[in-house]
Design an enzyme around this catalytic site. Sequence first.
Site, PDB file in Angstrom:
ATOM      1  N   HIS A 154       0.829  -1.199   0.000  1.00 10.13           N
ATOM      2  CA  HIS A 154       0.000   0.000   0.000  1.00 10.13           C
ATOM      3  C   HIS A 154       0.866   1.253   0.000  1.00 10.13           C
ATOM      4  CE1 HIS A 154      -3.703  -2.190   0.558  1.00 10.13           C
ATOM      5  NE2 HIS A 154      -3.138  -2.878   1.532  1.00 10.13           N
ATOM      6  N   CYS A 163       0.126   2.713  -4.676  1.00  8.60           N
ATOM      7  CA  CYS A 163      -0.495   4.006  -4.976  1.00  8.60           C
ATOM      8  C   CYS A 163       0.437   5.137  -4.557  1.00  8.60           C
ATOM      9  CB  CYS A 163      -1.818   4.144  -4.221  1.00  8.60           C
ATOM     10  SG  CYS A 163      -3.097   3.024  -4.812  1.00  8.60           S
TER      11      CYS A 163
END
Length: 152
Positions: free
Chosen positions: A42, A98
């Site tokens: 993440h 991301c």
Amino acid sequence: VIDNHSLLRIAEPTKANIIDAYKTVIDQAEDGDAIFLHYSGHGTKLRDDDGDEGDGYDEALVPRDFQTSGMIRDDDLYDILIKNLPEGVHMVSLMDCCHSGTIMDLPYIFKGDGTQTEMILDPEMNLDAFIEQITGKLLEYVQRKLAESISL
């Protein structure tokens, strides 16, 4: 550092373990080495806390223990991986997360979406802050080389 429930956990991807792994790679690197770093996990953005981001946000990696240990900011990655990269070492870093476009705080960007054929200077890059970081590294290098030549 892996997190795979079907395998024996070598080291969980905690903030401390990720940072320690990055520091170990850089500490062991020597002139002529090629390093490949890969992060899949993440990523996020956080409000910039030191004023070096043109858009007002730091990009960050999200370790497994982020709720207790916090994120790994792009400023941290720059200090660990870029600022301390030994002379003559070639590094490729793949950040599969991301908000990873500028996660190394480098002055150039390349978006693999078919709109670019080469890297361009990031228009949101705070070049003054980047030059200040590079200048600090250059000064450290010159001082080290000068000390080495005096000790000869």
